[in-house]
Design a protein around this motif. Structure first.
Motif, PDB file in Angstrom:
ATOM      1  N   GLU A  32       0.206  72.389  -6.962  1.00  0.00           N
ATOM      2  CA  GLU A  32      -0.374  71.072  -7.241  1.00  0.00           C
ATOM      3  C   GLU A  32      -0.770  70.439  -5.917  1.00  0.00           C
ATOM      4  N   ILE A  33      -1.819  69.640  -5.945  1.00  0.00           N
ATOM      5  CA  ILE A  33      -2.280  69.001  -4.712  1.00  0.00           C
ATOM      6  C   ILE A  33      -1.503  67.691  -4.556  1.00  0.00           C
ATOM      7  N   ALA A  34      -0.602  67.686  -3.580  1.00  0.00           N
ATOM      8  CA  ALA A  34       0.303  66.545  -3.410  1.00  0.00           C
ATOM      9  C   ALA A  34      -0.289  65.473  -2.503  1.00  0.00           C
ATOM     10  N   LEU A  35      -1.112  65.890  -1.549  1.00  0.00           N
ATOM     11  CA  LEU A  35      -1.627  64.917  -0.576  1.00  0.00           C
ATOM     12  C   LEU A  35      -2.882  65.459   0.109  1.00  0.00           C
ATOM     13  N   ILE A  36      -3.861  64.570   0.270  1.00  0.00           N
ATOM     14  CA  ILE A  36      -5.051  64.883   1.080  1.00  0.00           C
ATOM     15  C   ILE A  36      -4.944  64.039   2.345  1.00  0.00           C
ATOM     16  N   VAL A  37      -5.076  64.679   3.502  1.00  0.00           N
ATOM     17  CA  VAL A  37      -5.078  63.927   4.756  1.00  0.00           C
ATOM     18  C   VAL A  37      -6.421  64.133   5.434  1.00  0.00           C
ATOM     19  N   SER A  38      -7.047  63.037   5.828  1.00  0.00           N
ATOM     20  CA  SER A  38      -8.313  63.122   6.570  1.00  0.00           C
ATOM     21  C   SER A  38      -8.120  62.526   7.958  1.00  0.00           C
ATOM     22  N   ASN A  39      -8.712  63.163   8.940  1.00  0.00           N
ATOM     23  CA  ASN A  39      -8.673  62.589  10.294  1.00  0.00           C
ATOM     24  C   ASN A  39      -9.836  61.636  10.514  1.00  0.00           C
ATOM     25  N   ARG A  40     -10.717  61.557   9.490  1.00  0.00           N
ATOM     26  CA  ARG A  40     -11.855  60.641   9.613  1.00  0.00           C
ATOM     27  C   ARG A  40     -11.817  59.652   8.460  1.00  0.00           C
ATOM     28  N   PRO A  41     -11.859  58.359   8.787  1.00  0.00           N
ATOM     29  CA  PRO A  41     -11.782  57.339   7.734  1.00  0.00           C
ATOM     30  C   PRO A  41     -12.968  57.400   6.779  1.00  0.00           C
ATOM     31  N   LEU A  46     -12.644  61.817   0.598  1.00  0.00           N
ATOM     32  CA  LEU A  46     -11.582  60.855   0.261  1.00  0.00           C
ATOM     33  C   LEU A  46     -11.867  60.156  -1.065  1.00  0.00           C
ATOM     34  N   SER A  47     -13.127  59.826  -1.300  1.00  0.00           N
ATOM     35  CA  SER A  47     -13.416  59.086  -2.541  1.00  0.00           C
ATOM     36  C   SER A  47     -13.248  60.003  -3.749  1.00  0.00           C
ATOM     37  N   PHE A  48     -13.581  61.288  -3.581  1.00  0.00           N
ATOM     38  CA  PHE A  48     -13.341  62.249  -4.672  1.00  0.00           C
ATOM     39  C   PHE A  48     -11.840  62.278  -4.994  1.00  0.00           C
ATOM     40  N   ALA A  49     -11.017  62.376  -3.954  1.00  0.00           N
ATOM     41  CA  ALA A  49      -9.564  62.456  -4.160  1.00  0.00           C
ATOM     42  C   ALA A  49      -9.059  61.198  -4.855  1.00  0.00           C
ATOM     43  N   GLU A  50      -9.563  60.053  -4.420  1.00  0.00           N
ATOM     44  CA  GLU A  50      -9.114  58.794  -5.028  1.00  0.00           C
ATOM     45  C   GLU A  50      -9.513  58.736  -6.496  1.00  0.00           C
ATOM     46  N   ARG A  51     -10.741  59.165  -6.780  1.00  0.00           N
ATOM     47  CA  ARG A  51     -11.188  59.186  -8.187  1.00  0.00           C
ATOM     48  C   ARG A  51     -10.297  60.073  -9.046  1.00  0.00           C
ATOM     49  N   HIS A  52      -9.770  61.114  -8.444  1.00  0.00           N
ATOM     50  CA  HIS A  52      -8.904  62.028  -9.195  1.00  0.00           C
ATOM     51  C   HIS A  52      -7.426  61.659  -9.063  1.00  0.00           C
ATOM     52  N   ARG A  53      -7.185  60.458  -8.567  1.00  0.00           N
ATOM     53  CA  ARG A  53      -5.830  59.924  -8.445  1.00  0.00           C
ATOM     54  C   ARG A  53      -4.885  60.832  -7.653  1.00  0.00           C
ATOM     55  N   ILE A  54      -5.422  61.382  -6.580  1.00  0.00           N
ATOM     56  CA  ILE A  54      -4.598  62.190  -5.685  1.00  0.00           C
ATOM     57  C   ILE A  54      -4.309  61.358  -4.443  1.00  0.00           C
ATOM     58  N   ALA A  55      -3.059  61.418  -4.001  1.00  0.00           N
ATOM     59  CA  ALA A  55      -2.651  60.605  -2.851  1.00  0.00           C
ATOM     60  C   ALA A  55      -3.458  60.997  -1.619  1.00  0.00           C
ATOM     61  N   THR A  56      -3.929  60.010  -0.881  1.00  0.00           N
ATOM     62  CA  THR A  56      -4.678  60.271   0.353  1.00  0.00           C
ATOM     63  C   THR A  56      -4.066  59.484   1.504  1.00  0.00           C
ATOM     64  N   LYS A  57      -4.189  60.044   2.697  1.00  0.00           N
ATOM     65  CA  LYS A  57      -3.797  59.337   3.916  1.00  0.00           C
ATOM     66  C   LYS A  57      -4.879  59.580   4.952  1.00  0.00           C
ATOM     67  N   ILE A  58      -5.143  58.554   5.726  1.00  0.00           N
ATOM     68  CA  ILE A  58      -6.053  58.710   6.857  1.00  0.00           C
ATOM     69  C   ILE A  58      -5.220  58.668   8.126  1.00  0.00           C
ATOM     70  N   VAL A  59      -5.337  59.717   8.924  1.00  0.00           N
ATOM     71  CA  VAL A  59      -4.715  59.700  10.257  1.00  0.00           C
ATOM     72  C   VAL A  59      -5.875  59.892  11.229  1.00  0.00           C
ATOM     73  N   ASP A  60      -6.360  58.783  11.751  1.00  0.00           N
ATOM     74  CA  ASP A  60      -7.573  58.786  12.575  1.00  0.00           C
ATOM     75  C   ASP A  60      -7.238  59.302  13.973  1.00  0.00           C
ATOM     76  N   HIS A  61      -7.805  60.463  14.303  1.00  0.00           N
ATOM     77  CA  HIS A  61      -7.443  61.080  15.598  1.00  0.00           C
ATOM     78  C   HIS A  61      -7.901  60.235  16.781  1.00  0.00           C
ATOM     79  N   THR A  62      -8.911  59.382  16.555  1.00  0.00           N
ATOM     80  CA  THR A  62      -9.420  58.609  17.701  1.00  0.00           C
ATOM     81  C   THR A  62      -8.370  57.604  18.196  1.00  0.00           C
ATOM     82  N   GLY A  63      -7.409  57.293  17.350  1.00  0.00           N
ATOM     83  CA  GLY A  63      -6.358  56.362  17.759  1.00  0.00           C
ATOM     84  C   GLY A  63      -5.326  56.986  18.696  1.00  0.00           C
ATOM     85  N   PHE A  64      -5.441  58.296  18.936  1.00  0.00           N
ATOM     86  CA  PHE A  64      -4.422  58.979  19.744  1.00  0.00           C
ATOM     87  C   PHE A  64      -4.960  59.464  21.077  1.00  0.00           C
TER      88      PHE A  64
END
Ligand code: GRF
Length: 222
Positions: A32-41, A46-64
């Protein structure tokens, strides 16, 4: 057997992620797909994942800044919080440090748009056309520290047509990617893809793991 919890790392369009989501919609699929992580906001996936009610997180690499490992530690924290067992890279455009690769040894897979070990790196379709290959395709492999290397789990091939452009070839290979990625994840989630040296042995056999999608010449014309 409990379904494996899968994390998917993306940077952009996310069509391979969508193929994994579609496969996992079948309750008989072993992951099962538990989490989608994107390094780009702004990743379209991301919107596909949200539409399918899958948890998403953004970890923006530019912040590091230049600290790759600090970025990866933030990603790792999200994956651990979501109790992810297996990790799929799906158009994730960051190079990974040996530290991160070690955390996921034997549990992280990637899709690459070429028949590895040919055409590692970027612009694979343009390079395949330039090289004049007649067969091109895609590979799913376990991730090791060296980019686009690691034991191959599944491959799919397409014939290169004389009038192919980078775009037409990419589109046909992408269709193959969407078949072999769910297949490879299934084999890994079922514990059937065993790494033996630099090869993957498929327990119970799976003819589809090396799917030949090239149209066969018509025997009657020979
Ligand atoms: C795919 O061609 C994949 O093989 C490569 O990057 C592309 C990502 O496409 N690693 P998408 O984001 O899955 O649509």
């Amino acid at each position: 057997m409990a379904r494996k919890r899968v994390g998917v790392l993306i940077s952009g369009r996310g069509s391979n992620m969508a193929a994994l989501v579609a496969a996992a919609a079948d309750p008989a699929y072993p992951a099962e797909i538990a989490l989608i992580v994107s390094n780009r906001p702004d990743a379209a996936g991301l919107s596909f994942a949200e539409r399918h009610r899958i948890a998403t997180k953004i970890v923006d690499h530019t912040g590091f800044g230049k600290d790759r490992e600090a970025f990866e530690r933030a990603v790792q924290a999200e994956l651990e919080a979501a109790r992810v067992d297996l990790l799929c890279l799906a158009g994730f455009m960051r190079l990974l440090t040996p530290w991160f690769v070690r955390q996921w040894e034997g549990r992280m897979i990637n899709i690459h748009p070429a028949l590895l070990p040919a055409f590692k790196g970027l612009d694979t379709h343009a390079r395949a056309l330039e090289a004049g290959v007649k067969i091109h395709g895609a590979s799913v492999h376990f991730v090791v520290a060296e980019m686009d290397s690691g034991p191959i789990i599944a491959q799919g091939a397409v014939a290169v047509a004389d009038d192919d452009t980078e775009a037409t070839l990419a589109a046909r290979v992408l269709a193959v990617e969407h078949k072999i990625y769910p297949l490879a994840l299934k084999l890994v989630a079922e514990g059937r893809a065993r790494i033996v040296g630099n090869r993957v042995a498929i327990a119970g056999g799976d003819a589809d793991a090396g799917e030949l999608l090239v149209p066969q010449p018509d025997a009657r014309r020979d």
